[in-house]
Structures are given as C-alpha cells and as structure tokens.
Design an enzyme around this catalytic site. Structure first.
Site, PDB file in Angstrom:
ATOM      1  N   TYR A   2       0.947  -1.317  -0.290  1.00 48.13           N
ATOM      2  CA  TYR A   2      -0.072   0.311   0.200  1.00 48.13           C
ATOM      3  C   TYR A   2       0.636   1.028  -0.359  1.00 48.13           C
ATOM      4  CZ  TYR A   2      -3.423   3.335   1.299  1.00 48.13           C
ATOM      5  OH  TYR A   2      -4.250   4.277   1.945  1.00 48.13           O
ATOM      6  N   ASP A  57       9.538   3.296   0.106  1.00 45.25           N
ATOM      7  CA  ASP A  57       8.058   4.039   1.292  1.00 45.25           C
ATOM      8  C   ASP A  57       8.182   3.294   2.078  1.00 45.25           C
ATOM      9  OD1 ASP A  57       5.921   4.679   2.028  1.00 45.25           O
ATOM     10  OD2 ASP A  57       4.686   3.961   0.531  1.00 45.25           O
ATOM     11  N   LYS A  83       3.145   8.670   9.618  1.00 47.78           N
ATOM     12  CA  LYS A  83       3.189   8.132  10.396  1.00 47.78           C
ATOM     13  C   LYS A  83       3.928   8.600  11.466  1.00 47.78           C
ATOM     14  CE  LYS A  83       0.348   4.684   8.518  1.00 47.78           C
ATOM     15  NZ  LYS A  83       0.144   4.162   7.164  1.00 47.78           N
TER      16      LYS A  83
END
Ligand code: PLP
Length: 450
Positions: free
Chosen positions: A142, A237, A286
């Site tokens: 994702y 990522d 995050k």
C-alpha cells in the site's frame, strides 16, 4: 453519555460510512466501531469511558504513546505561536536534519502533509528524472490512495494494472505494473521486456499492509541492481516502517545502519539478514509526525533538487511543513531514542511470542510474522511471502479473536491484514492486560468456523 452505537448512527447520517478512512468502520470484523475520546500512554478510551490497551497507536505514529508530555509541550508551544504561516520556519529545517541524521541517504527532504502526498510526489519525481512513465509496484503493498498507486494484484509478469478503485481511469492504472512481492524472477522478466520504459520501482520498507511480510533475502538487493542496470530509480516507502522498525527505519535495520539503536538487542525478533543497498528516494509519514498530519520524501540531492522551485517537477502544499506538525514530529523523533527502540522491540517480542506459544499449545497453525517490532498473524501452515498467500489464509479466525481481545480491554487493528503496534508507553501493566487476554482470544480463533 452517547454510546458508540449512537455516535456511529449519527455519523453515518452525515459522513459516508460514518468514518473518514474506510478501515475504521470495522467492516471486516463487523459490529460497531469504538468512537474515541482520549488516550493516555498505552491506553485508549472510547466514548463510553472504556479504556483498552492500544495496539494500533493511530496505525503507527504514536511511538511514544498517547499524550507524551514532551510532545504535548512542543505542540502547545508551537500552537501558541501560530497554527500556520504559509512561510518557512526553522522547525522544518531542524526536522529535515533529524531525518537525515537517521537516514543519511535522504540527503535532501521535502515535507508534506500525508503519506499519500509523499508517494505521489516521489513517483512524479522518478518520472521527471527519467523521462519515462511506467512504475512497478508490488501486489499487497500500500502506498496511499493516489490514482496510479491503487493499481492492485494480478499475478504473473507485467500485468497491466486493473484499477482497484472505481474512478481510476484505465489510462492511469495502465502506467502501473503490478508484480508479486518477493518474486525476483517476475521482476527480472518485467525489466527484460520493458526495461527502457520503466521509471522506477516502489516498494514498502518491509511490506506491512497485507499483514507483515518481510522481503525474502536478496529481493531488495535485486530491485536495486535491476533498477541500476536499466536506468530506473528505486523508491522505498517507509511511511509505516520509518523510524519504527529502527531509528533508521526498515532500511537501517536491513542494512545494519541501525545496529547501535536497539535493533540488535539480544532477543530482538524480526531482524533480517543484512544486505547492502541504497534506495534513491524514501517516503516517510506516520511516526515522523508523531500523530499530526506530516509526511515527507527524501533522497539523493540531485533528484530531490528537481523539485520546484529549483527544478521542473512541481509539488506544493498550503499546510506543508506546518509549524505545529513539525513541532510534534521533531519532539517525537528526539524522544525516540535508543531506549525507546529497545523497549518496543522487547514488548513486541514478549506479546507476539506469547501469542505464538498459545497458538502452538492449542494446535492452531499460525504464522507470527515480524519486521522489527512490527508483527501480525497469518492463519496458515506456512510462512506467507506474498499477497496471494496472505489472502488465502483462514482470515475468518481473526474476527472472534479481535472481539475477544476487545471485550478483554485490548484494542487491536480491526483487520487481519494490518500490523500491530506498540509504544514506549506500553509498560508492564499494559503488557499484562494483553497477556491475560491471550488464552481466550486464541481459543476463539481456534473455535472459529468459516
Ligand atoms: C499509511 C501508508 C501510506 C499512506 O499514508 P497516509 O498518511 O495515510 O496518506 C503510504 N504508504 C505506506 C507504506 C503506508 O503504510
């Protein structure tokens, strides 16, 4: 006091599905989501006043737990000085320097507000830098919800990505090639066929959005080598894994850069075999915002300098590098020292191993998979290395396990495909609450029927 059920009904009247991000609706475990009121350390309290040990941590950002005093102080002080200026502030530079200290290959950094923006900008950059269009991503990874990155599975080589969402034009999803994760052969064949059209490969630090699926040995080194030999760029990522799997993210743990920051602690689990490779670009999110909307991308200076205003690749944001968000991020990273990484590594090992032992005791075949302190469960006889295998597991066993834990005061991700998170605030009392809840939860999983 309104109940969770009442709040959910009210929300559904005005918000599609009652939530602002789909997994929050508890669709895969059914029932009513808890509406949250406050958090304190390792605990999260819903609108009905019930406190539970938080094993979600806002999906990762809260590495220091809820309302850590230093983070709150930094945020209050920044808020008191102004919520937004739309002009540069020193805190942005300090945060960028702190990121680079931890991930030296991120020579220059651009701050944005969400992980989705970070990956979207990173793929625009690799296209701008190479003058090519095609992007390779891996099924089950994702990278946020931008059009081109929602392209999903489809096994075999060079599957033209089918849109995983309505509203994504085929012209756009067709620019994304989806390959199976951990399949070096498929990647090799794809490069052999379309090598000169491929701008880049995007891959999660360890995959952790299909459950936790670390790379098999050599896979990331192969991505690096194939990118090099075909003039493509490698994007890692680390929105989820960054500053969580180690002080230097998954990359730091995988390459050994993070050896001094707790990841090699005796008894640490989820530590991969060392490999030597350096991505061209990294995406962060995050943890980097400590719970505020903040993300970023970084990498080789010559590529990053292609961004406007220096270069031709456009990117902008009214709230990019927001002063309150950057204050939260800086305080969080400064607080996340060696002891924090040791602590979360130990706590996650203790909890995940207790589950593992109990699954073994009742004779239920479960794979507990780890990447640094991240872990998740696959109800399967064999280790899971890709999305197809992840989807083939006995996912129905998770729902009763989730609700058993929920009723026992443990708040876990409402989906079997999400990683579990711990924080430095997960102390003995919190860990004991989880340990006490395990036997019944494991029994519920074992008794589940499809
Ligand atoms: C969460 C996540 C994103 C998206 O970040 P948002 O802030 O939700 O847009 C991107 N990549 C990975 C690996 C993630 O886990």
């Amino acid at each position: 006091m309104a109940s969770n059920k009442e709040l959910f009904e009210q929300a559904q009247g005005v918000i599609p599905g009652g939530v602002d991000s789909p997994v929050r609706a508890f669709g895969s475990v059914g029932g009513t989501p808890a509406f949250m009121e406050r958090g304190e350390g390792a605990w999260i309290y819903d609108a009905e006043g019930t406190g539970r040990v938080d094993m979600v941590c806002s999906w990762g950002p809260l590495i220091l737990g809820h309302c850590e005093p230093r983070v709150l102080d930094a945020v209050s002080a920044a808020a008191a000085r102004g919520l937004s200026f739309g002009a540069p502030t020193e805190t942005e530079t300090l945060l960028a320097e702190e990121i680079r200290r931890r991930v030296p290959a991120a020579e220059k950094i651009r701050l944005v507000s969400t992980g989705t923006e970070a990956t979207m900008t990173a793929i625009r950059l690799v296209r701008g830098a190479t003058g090519r269009s095609l992007l390779i991503k891996f099924a089950g990874c994702y990278h946020g919800h931008s059009d081109g990155l929602l392209a999903e599975a489809g096994s075999g080589v060079a599957t033209g990505g089918l849109p995983a969402s309505a509203g994504v034009p085929a012209e756009i999803s067709g620019q994304t090639i989806v390959l199976p994760y951990n399949d070096e052969q498929a990647l090799r064949e794809c490069f052999a066929e379309r090598g000169e059209q491929i701008a880049g490969v995007i891959v999660e630090g360890a995959a952790a959005n299909m459950g936790v699926v670390p790379p098999v040995p050599g896979f990331y080194t192969a991505i690096r080598e194939l990118c090099d030999s075909h003039g493509a760029l490698m994007i890692m990522d680390e929105v989820l894994t960054g500053f969580r799997c180690s002080a230097s993210g998954w990359w730091g743990l995988h390459t050994g850069l993070a050896d001094t920051v707790g990841s090699t602690d005796e008894g640490a689990l989820g530590v991969p075999e060392r490999e030597v490779y350096t991505p061209d670009l990294f995406c962060f999110g995050k943890v980097v915002g400590g719970g505020m909307p903040l993300a970023g991308l970084g990498g080789r200076a010559e590529i990053m300098d292609l961004l406007a205003p220096l270069g031709p690749v456009y990117q902008a944001g009214t709230l990019s590098g927001n002063p309150v968000s950057t204050a939260a991020g800086l305080a969080t990273l400064r607080g996340a020292d060696e002891n924090v990484y040791r602590h979360i590594s130990r706590v996650s090992a203790e909890i995940s191993t207790a589950f593992e032992d109990e699954f073994a005791r009742v004779g239920l075949p479960v794979q507990v998979q780890r990447a640094g302190s991240l872990f998740s469960f696959f109800f399967s006889e064999n280790p899971v290395i890709n999305y197809e295998q992840a989807k083939a597991c006995e996912t129905f066993r998770y729902t009763p396990m989730f609700w058993s834990l929920f009723e026992a005061g443990v708040y876990t991700p409402p989906s079997v495909f999400e990683a579990w998170f711990v924080s430095s605030a997960h102390d003995e009392r919190a860990v004991n609450r989880v340990l006490e809840a395990i036997p019944a939860a494991v029994r519920a999983a074992a008794d589940a029927r499809a």
